[in-house]
Design an enzyme around this catalytic site. Structure first.
Site, PDB file in Angstrom:
ATOM      1  N   SER A 297       3.300   3.258  11.421  1.00  0.00           N
ATOM      2  CA  SER A 297       4.500   3.682  10.709  1.00  0.00           C
ATOM      3  C   SER A 297       5.181   2.441  10.149  1.00  0.00           C
ATOM      4  CB  SER A 297       5.436   4.439  11.651  1.00  0.00           C
ATOM      5  OG  SER A 297       6.596   4.898  10.982  1.00  0.00           O
ATOM      6  N   CYS A 298       6.122   2.644   9.213  1.00  0.00           N
ATOM      7  CA  CYS A 298       6.872   1.523   8.635  1.00  0.00           C
ATOM      8  C   CYS A 298       8.086   2.101   7.934  1.00  0.00           C
ATOM      9  CB  CYS A 298       6.000   0.692   7.700  1.00  0.00           C
ATOM     10  SG  CYS A 298       5.326   1.609   6.298  1.00  0.00           S
ATOM     11  N   GLY A 299       8.399   1.617   6.738  1.00  0.00           N
ATOM     12  CA  GLY A 299       9.506   2.171   5.975  1.00  0.00           C
ATOM     13  C   GLY A 299       9.101   3.378   5.151  1.00  0.00           C
TER      14      GLY A 299
END
Length: 342
Positions: A297-299
């Protein structure tokens, strides 16, 4: 009547030569260990694959009929790096096409560059003159950043022959390879968007969503109870711990409970992927069990794809999916749990 998508024969091509007196040994996709001298020095028990290619390999294949090169540049909001589309119009790797991840996306979603439908992706691939057997090579102007998201998008729709140009455009230029500067019209650049907005019911390209490689909100919520997968967050530590604001307004700070933090920069050096031993160390030192199924996951699903690409260097079939909505979805809601510690 809509203007037809460009075919390979109609691409504006320029003659290309290698600058400098030395030509590096040509490495081939069928011999992954030769893709990079840097990687070939890694310990022999670490798997090598073909998801990463060097500028010298691409240079030797630019005119090949089965190779398509895509500029997948995208920048974070307010990065100050300019407009990647306008930069592409100014200069590019010869013969490359622009893959606009914000347009080749689910336009009905209010989240950035979510995966398009199978039919929309297939229509865009047709428009980019890409078949299911095409060797696709993706680069970006940051070294290695958004190209990984384009690579993952092709993989998640079942396209096996896709690689990222290690070091991207900066390394291409620094090694003395030519750029193309012939004009490209906005109409040509908009052709894939038109294809996505009005996909043909009959496409030559066949897209098949690999559901095991992508996660949605409900699956990540369900995993909070089941604890069957480990979420690995690619954002920086300050954002992970809610000590720095998110770049998009209206989002809470913090992270998905139970997730581990491996900032995407930990697997890079100088805009290139680190060697497999260093990549492994970055995950292990963050407390990630590499034998467990992982969800990156990230932004917005961009740097999560950098982690997925890095994990691809360690195993022929890494157990990693990408949470498509990532923090843009999780952090913008009021009904999702959040932690703020380390």
């Amino acid at each position: 009547m809509q203007r037809a998508c460009l075919t390979r024969r109609s691409w504006i091509r320029t003659s290309v030569r290698l600058c400098g007196s030395r030509r590096e040994p040509i490495c081939r996709l069928s011999s992954p260990s030769r893709l990079s001298h840097r990687h070939s020095r890694a310990h022999s028990n670490i798997y090598m694959n073909t998801s990463l290619v060097s500028p010298s390999w691409l240079q030797s294949r630019l005119e090949a009929a089965d190779v398509r090169v895509l500029d997948g540049t995208w920048y974070l909001p307010n990065s100050g790096k300019g407009n990647p589309r306008e930069q592409f119009k100014h200069s590019r790797i010869p013969g490359s096409r622009f893959f606009d991840m914000d347009n080749i996306a689910d336009k009905s979603s209010n989240l950035p560059h979510m995966l398009p439908s199978e039919q929309a992706f297939a229509a865009a691939a047709d428009c980019l003159d890409i078949s299911n057997d095409t060797q696709v090579v993706v680069y970006d102007r940051s070294g290695l950043f958004s190209a990984a998201r384009v690579w993952w998008t092709f993989r998640v729709f079942g396209h096996a022959k896709v690689a990222v140009l290690d070091g991207g455009l900066p390394l291409w230029v620094s090694e003395g390879h030519k750029l193309e500067e012939t004009p490209i019209s906005d109409d040509d650049l908009d052709a894939p968007l038109r294809a996505v907005q009005h996909p043909s019911p009959q496409t030559t390209y066949r897209a098949h969503l690999q559901r095991g490689q992508v996660r949605d909100l409900q699956q990540v919520l369900h995993n909070l109870e089941q604890q069957q997968e480990v979420v690995v967050d690619a954002r920086g530590a300050a954002r992970f711990q809610a000590k720095a604001p998110e770049p998009r307004p209206g989002m809470r700070g913090g992270h998905i409970p139970g997730s581990k933090n491996v900032p995407f920069g930990a697997v890079l050096t100088g805009g290139r992927l680190r060697n497999p031993e260093e990549i492994r160390s970055a995950f292990v030192s963050a407390g990630v069990d590499l034998e467990a199924p992982l969800v990156a996951s990230c932004g917005t699903g961009v740097t999560a794809s950098v982690l997925a690409l890095a994990l691809e260097q360690l195993s022929p079939q890494p157990k990693v999916a990408v949470y498509d909505g990532s923090w843009s979805e999780w952090g913008s809601r009021q009904d999702t749990p959040i932690d703020t510690g380390e």
